[in-house]
Design a protein around this motif. Structure first.
Motif, PDB file in Angstrom:
ATOM      1  N   LYS A 197      26.505  28.273  53.431  1.00 10.39           N
ATOM      2  CA  LYS A 197      27.141  29.424  53.846  1.00 10.39           C
ATOM      3  C   LYS A 197      28.591  29.357  54.057  1.00 10.39           C
ATOM      4  N   GLY A 198      29.157  28.336  54.239  1.00 14.14           N
ATOM      5  CA  GLY A 198      30.514  28.497  54.490  1.00 14.14           C
ATOM      6  C   GLY A 198      31.443  28.901  53.265  1.00 14.14           C
ATOM      7  N   TYR A 199      30.950  28.842  52.191  1.00 12.69           N
ATOM      8  CA  TYR A 199      31.443  29.481  50.945  1.00 12.69           C
ATOM      9  C   TYR A 199      31.012  30.802  50.502  1.00 12.69           C
ATOM     10  N   VAL A 200      30.533  31.556  51.431  1.00 13.00           N
ATOM     11  CA  VAL A 200      30.061  32.952  51.070  1.00 13.00           C
ATOM     12  C   VAL A 200      31.614  33.918  51.130  1.00 13.00           C
ATOM     13  N   SER A 201      31.969  34.250  50.098  1.00 12.50           N
ATOM     14  CA  SER A 201      33.206  35.187  49.942  1.00 12.50           C
ATOM     15  C   SER A 201      33.223  35.851  48.614  1.00 12.50           C
ATOM     16  N   ALA A 202      33.463  37.122  48.623  1.00 10.34           N
ATOM     17  CA  ALA A 202      33.609  37.801  47.311  1.00 10.34           C
ATOM     18  C   ALA A 202      34.687  37.602  46.301  1.00 10.34           C
ATOM     19  N   GLU A 203      35.845  36.980  47.253  1.00 10.94           N
ATOM     20  CA  GLU A 203      36.970  36.421  46.469  1.00 10.94           C
ATOM     21  C   GLU A 203      36.561  35.256  45.513  1.00 10.94           C
ATOM     22  N   LEU A 204      36.061  34.351  46.307  1.00 14.84           N
ATOM     23  CA  LEU A 204      35.440  32.924  45.375  1.00 14.84           C
ATOM     24  C   LEU A 204      34.710  33.496  44.475  1.00 14.84           C
ATOM     25  N   ASP A 205      33.515  34.359  44.698  1.00 14.78           N
ATOM     26  CA  ASP A 205      32.781  34.587  43.856  1.00 14.78           C
ATOM     27  C   ASP A 205      33.483  35.359  42.585  1.00 14.78           C
ATOM     28  N   ARG A 206      34.448  36.011  42.494  1.00 10.00           N
ATOM     29  CA  ARG A 206      35.199  36.681  41.720  1.00 10.00           C
ATOM     30  C   ARG A 206      36.090  35.539  40.756  1.00 10.00           C
ATOM     31  N   PHE A 207      36.540  34.744  41.734  1.00  9.83           N
ATOM     32  CA  PHE A 207      37.422  33.629  41.047  1.00  9.83           C
ATOM     33  C   PHE A 207      36.580  33.013  40.072  1.00  9.83           C
ATOM     34  N   LEU A 208      35.250  32.495  40.714  1.00 14.32           N
ATOM     35  CA  LEU A 208      34.404  31.370  39.628  1.00 14.32           C
ATOM     36  C   LEU A 208      33.864  32.141  38.464  1.00 14.32           C
ATOM     37  N   ALA A 209      33.530  33.529  38.793  1.00 14.81           N
ATOM     38  CA  ALA A 209      32.930  34.356  37.732  1.00 14.81           C
ATOM     39  C   ALA A 209      33.763  34.503  36.569  1.00 14.81           C
ATOM     40  N   GLU A 210      35.407  34.727  36.841  1.00 13.48           N
ATOM     41  CA  GLU A 210      36.139  34.706  36.042  1.00 13.48           C
ATOM     42  C   GLU A 210      36.511  33.281  34.952  1.00 13.48           C
ATOM     43  N   ARG A 211      35.834  32.321  35.499  1.00  9.47           N
ATOM     44  CA  ARG A 211      35.917  31.122  34.791  1.00  9.47           C
ATOM     45  C   ARG A 211      34.614  30.441  34.126  1.00  9.47           C
TER      46      ARG A 211
END
Length: 297
Positions: A197-211
């Motif tokens: 749960k410590g990795y819940v983040s919309a910013e992180l989701d976007r960052f990884l989805a772009e890659r």
């Protein structure tokens, strides 16, 4: 091939020496070669010696004649700290030489690396400015030190790692790791990262989805669960067991580093020992990939 410490160290030395063949050093060749130094460091970690002086006293009796020359404690410590880039490189050579390296599933987590407990130690330590106070959720206590952020495969093979201020957000560290070596993502189409749960983040989701990377982690109670979320608990236990191997068998918490270089190389030394054991276990067809039992005595 047999599964014992001497066989592992011999195979490791040959592997490193082959990769280093043809490289030239500036100045007079050292009495202890780089391949011997790294092999010596792996043996120390596997046998559980946290004291370098005690290790160098024990070695002639345990493995007489295995190394042509053994330096003193200060010389060994100095060479080892300078060899941090080489240790990282050897870890990558070994990992890439296994069938686990191309796994398209990663598990990520962080664990405390305590560097001091008493207030005088914190005030006098050369780690001041690097190490900070952080909270360990699994033990419900505060600690002073760093955090080891580890990315590994489900079999426990380390892929990437970083030491960071414990106050730095885990999500920011994961993005920094991905940015530092972007080829690790591009070489694995359809990569799946499993986190807590410590990795819940919309910013992180976007960052990884772009890659082109998918991230699966538990949802908050008031959110709709992700598909496949019921399977996360058993998978999450895998990286907990990796951390337990690093701390329980490879003595990560007793690293003894007093400078940022010292802590860095001692953490790398233990990660290399784990990688070397996995590499050798896969090469010899052992049923348990991450087992260190054959090498810790």
């Amino acid at each position: 091939m047999t599964t014992d410490l001497n066989t592992l160290l011999t195979a490791l030395y040959v592997k490193i020496d082959d990769h280093l063949a043809g490289r030239r050093r500036v100045g007079r060749p050292p009495k202890l070669t780089d391949a011997e130094l790294v092999t010596l460091a792996v043996a120390q970690a596997l046998l559980g010696f946290t004291s370098e002086a005690r290790w160098l006293r024990f070695l002639p009796a345990r493995m007489p004649g295995a190394f042509r020359y053994l330096p003193g404690q200060s010389g060994y410590n100095r060479r080892l700290r300078a060899a941090l880039p080489l240790i990282k490189q050897v870890m990558r050579w070994l990992a890439a030489d296994t069938d686990l390296w191309t796994d398209t599933t990663w598990i990520v987590d962080s664990t405390p690396v305590e560097c001091g407990r008493s207030r005088p130690t914190v005030q006098r330590s050369e780690l001041a400015g690097w190490a900070k106070y952080g909270f360990c959720r699994s033990h419900s206590r505060w600690f002073w030190g760093l955090r080891l952020h580890l990315v590994c495969t489900p079999a426990g093979l380390p892929v990437a790692w970083a030491l960071a201020d414990p106050k730095v957000d885990e999500r920011q560290v994961l993005m920094a790791i991905c940015d530092h070596e972007p080829h690790l993502l591009t070489e694995r189409p359809g990569l799946l990262i499993i986190a807590d749960k410590g990795y819940v983040s919309a910013e992180l989701d976007r960052f990884l989805a772009e890659r082109g990377v998918r991230l699966i982690r538990p949802s908050y109670r008031n959110r709709k669960p992700h598909p496949g979320e019921p399977l996360l608990k058993s998978i999450r236990q895998l990286i907990e067991s990796v951390n337990d191997t690093l701390k329980g068998q490879l003595n990560l918490e007793q690293h003894g580093g007093r400078t940022i270089e010292g802590v860095g190389v001692r953490v790398a030394q233990r990660l290399l020992a784990l990688t070397a054991a996995i590499w050798h276990n896969r090469a010899t067809g052992q049923p348990i990939t991450r087992s260190l039992t054959a090498y810790d005595h």
